[in-house]
Design a protein around this motif. Structure first.
Motif, PDB file in Angstrom:
ATOM      1  N   PRO A  58       0.841  -1.198   0.000  1.00 10.94           N
ATOM      2  CA  PRO A  58       0.000   0.000   0.000  1.00 10.94           C
ATOM      3  C   PRO A  58       0.876   1.249   0.000  1.00 10.94           C
ATOM      4  O   PRO A  58       2.004   1.222   0.480  1.00 10.94           O
ATOM      5  CB  PRO A  58      -0.782  -0.118   1.311  1.00 10.94           C
ATOM      6  CG  PRO A  58       0.087  -0.950   2.191  1.00 10.94           C
ATOM      7  CD  PRO A  58       0.811  -1.900   1.280  1.00 10.94           C
ATOM      8  N   SER A  59       0.342   2.326  -0.550  1.00 10.20           N
ATOM      9  CA  SER A  59       1.034   3.612  -0.504  1.00 10.20           C
ATOM     10  C   SER A  59      -0.004   4.725  -0.436  1.00 10.20           C
ATOM     11  O   SER A  59      -1.117   4.585  -0.949  1.00 10.20           O
ATOM     12  CB  SER A  59       1.933   3.793  -1.728  1.00 10.20           C
ATOM     13  OG  SER A  59       1.188   3.818  -2.928  1.00 10.20           O
ATOM     14  N   HIS A 117      -2.272   7.612  -1.178  1.00 11.50           N
ATOM     15  CA  HIS A 117      -2.861   8.074  -2.439  1.00 11.50           C
ATOM     16  C   HIS A 117      -2.436   7.211  -3.623  1.00 11.50           C
ATOM     17  O   HIS A 117      -2.425   7.672  -4.765  1.00 11.50           O
ATOM     18  CB  HIS A 117      -2.515   9.538  -2.708  1.00 11.50           C
ATOM     19  CG  HIS A 117      -3.228  10.467  -1.799  1.00 11.50           C
ATOM     20  ND1 HIS A 117      -4.492  10.936  -2.046  1.00 11.50           N
ATOM     21  CD2 HIS A 117      -2.851  10.999  -0.606  1.00 11.50           C
ATOM     22  CE1 HIS A 117      -4.868  11.723  -1.060  1.00 11.50           C
ATOM     23  NE2 HIS A 117      -3.888  11.774  -0.161  1.00 11.50           N
ATOM     24  N   ASN A 118      -2.025   5.977  -3.341  1.00  9.70           N
ATOM     25  CA  ASN A 118      -1.552   5.034  -4.360  1.00  9.70           C
ATOM     26  C   ASN A 118      -0.464   5.651  -5.251  1.00  9.70           C
ATOM     27  O   ASN A 118      -0.364   5.371  -6.431  1.00  9.70           O
ATOM     28  CB  ASN A 118      -2.720   4.517  -5.221  1.00  9.70           C
ATOM     29  CG  ASN A 118      -2.342   3.269  -5.991  1.00  9.70           C
ATOM     30  OD1 ASN A 118      -1.524   2.466  -5.545  1.00  9.70           O
ATOM     31  ND2 ASN A 118      -2.921   3.117  -7.163  1.00  9.70           N
ATOM     32  N   GLU A 119       0.372   6.497  -4.642  1.00 10.77           N
ATOM     33  CA  GLU A 119       1.449   7.148  -5.414  1.00 10.77           C
ATOM     34  C   GLU A 119       2.546   6.178  -5.819  1.00 10.77           C
ATOM     35  O   GLU A 119       3.276   6.446  -6.769  1.00 10.77           O
ATOM     36  CB  GLU A 119       2.062   8.301  -4.615  1.00 10.77           C
ATOM     37  CG  GLU A 119       1.161   9.512  -4.531  1.00 10.77           C
ATOM     38  CD  GLU A 119       1.873  10.696  -3.915  1.00 10.77           C
ATOM     39  OE1 GLU A 119       2.635  11.367  -4.640  1.00 10.77           O
ATOM     40  OE2 GLU A 119       1.670  10.926  -2.716  1.00 10.77           O
ATOM     41  N   GLN A 120       2.703   5.088  -5.063  1.00 15.54           N
ATOM     42  CA  GLN A 120       3.752   4.110  -5.364  1.00 15.54           C
ATOM     43  C   GLN A 120       5.082   4.832  -5.566  1.00 15.54           C
ATOM     44  O   GLN A 120       5.758   4.670  -6.582  1.00 15.54           O
ATOM     45  CB  GLN A 120       3.365   3.271  -6.579  1.00 15.54           C
ATOM     46  CG  GLN A 120       2.054   2.535  -6.377  1.00 15.54           C
ATOM     47  CD  GLN A 120       1.584   1.771  -7.594  1.00 15.54           C
ATOM     48  OE1 GLN A 120       2.380   1.347  -8.416  1.00 15.54           O
ATOM     49  NE2 GLN A 120       0.275   1.600  -7.688  1.00 15.54           N
ATOM     50  N   ASN A 150       5.660   4.678   2.755  1.00 15.73           N
ATOM     51  CA  ASN A 150       5.387   3.889   1.551  1.00 15.73           C
ATOM     52  C   ASN A 150       6.549   2.937   1.263  1.00 15.73           C
ATOM     53  O   ASN A 150       6.343   1.750   0.981  1.00 15.73           O
ATOM     54  CB  ASN A 150       5.189   4.799   0.336  1.00 15.73           C
ATOM     55  CG  ASN A 150       4.032   5.757   0.471  1.00 15.73           C
ATOM     56  OD1 ASN A 150       3.110   5.540   1.247  1.00 15.73           O
ATOM     57  ND2 ASN A 150       4.080   6.840  -0.281  1.00 15.73           N
TER      58      ASN A 150
END
Length: 185
Positions: free
Chosen positions: A38-39, A41-44, A109
């Motif tokens: 998981p990160s 805001h799903n910024e990865q 993250n």
């Protein structure tokens, strides 16, 4: 207990590795698992560098120890001053986890991705050790190592993970410290 929980319970930091290199297919599987973390805001906001060049790993070992010799914690300084210590313990692969500081919760993250990486490695019977001493170096000289690792613009290295086939039997789980949990039902 299901297989995931067994793998988590079994995972230990490994500090002695065989010289045998990990096949590329397994490294790819481990990295895929890391990228499923998981990160915010799903910024990865992570980037992975796979190092298998023994000379480069050796140089990173020495530079990390040199950086840690002035660290504010006595135990770290003592470790860094050990002349023959290899902070990667002979691992044939070192993975650097880098992140984008402008991303929301970037280091969290990257830590989540790192934990997925460690658990995935264990599930494949590959040993791992999350290395804090290299992180001292990366914190002191982020631009230098961002350039050396050819990171995309705006990224900097955070963590180093030693990976390889285990050449030791992991020790039993440490006794759990006094952990407090509150339940509100």
């Amino acid at each position: 207990m299901n297989e995931t929980l067994k793998t988590i319970a079994r995972r230990r930091s490994i500090r002695k590795f065989k010289a045998q290199q990990i096949p590329q297919e397994l490294i790819s599987e481990i990295l895929k698992a890391a990228m499923l973390a998981p990160s915010a805001h799903n910024e990865q906001s992570w980037f992975f560098t796979v190092m298998q060049n023994r000379e480069l790993i050796k140089e990173l070992n020495q530079a990390s120890k040199n950086a840690a010799k002035n660290f504010h914690i006595d135990d770290i300084r003592k470790i860094a001053e050990h002349p023959t210590l290899d902070i990667f313990y002979g691992a044939p692969t070192v993975i650097i986890i880098s992140g984008k500081p402008s991303a929301l919760l970037n280091e969290i993250n990257c830590a989540a991705a790192t934990m997925n990486l460690l658990i995935a490695a264990e599930s494949l019977d590959i040993g791992s050790c999350w290395n804090g001493i290299a992180g001292i170096l990366f914190h002191q000289e982020p631009k230098k190592y961002a350039s050396l690792f050819k990171l995309p613009d705006g990224y900097q290295p955070h963590y180093a993970i030693a990976l390889g086939y285990k050449d030791m039997q992991p020790i039993n789980a440490p006794i759990q410290k006094n952990i407090m949990v509150n339940y509100f039902n």
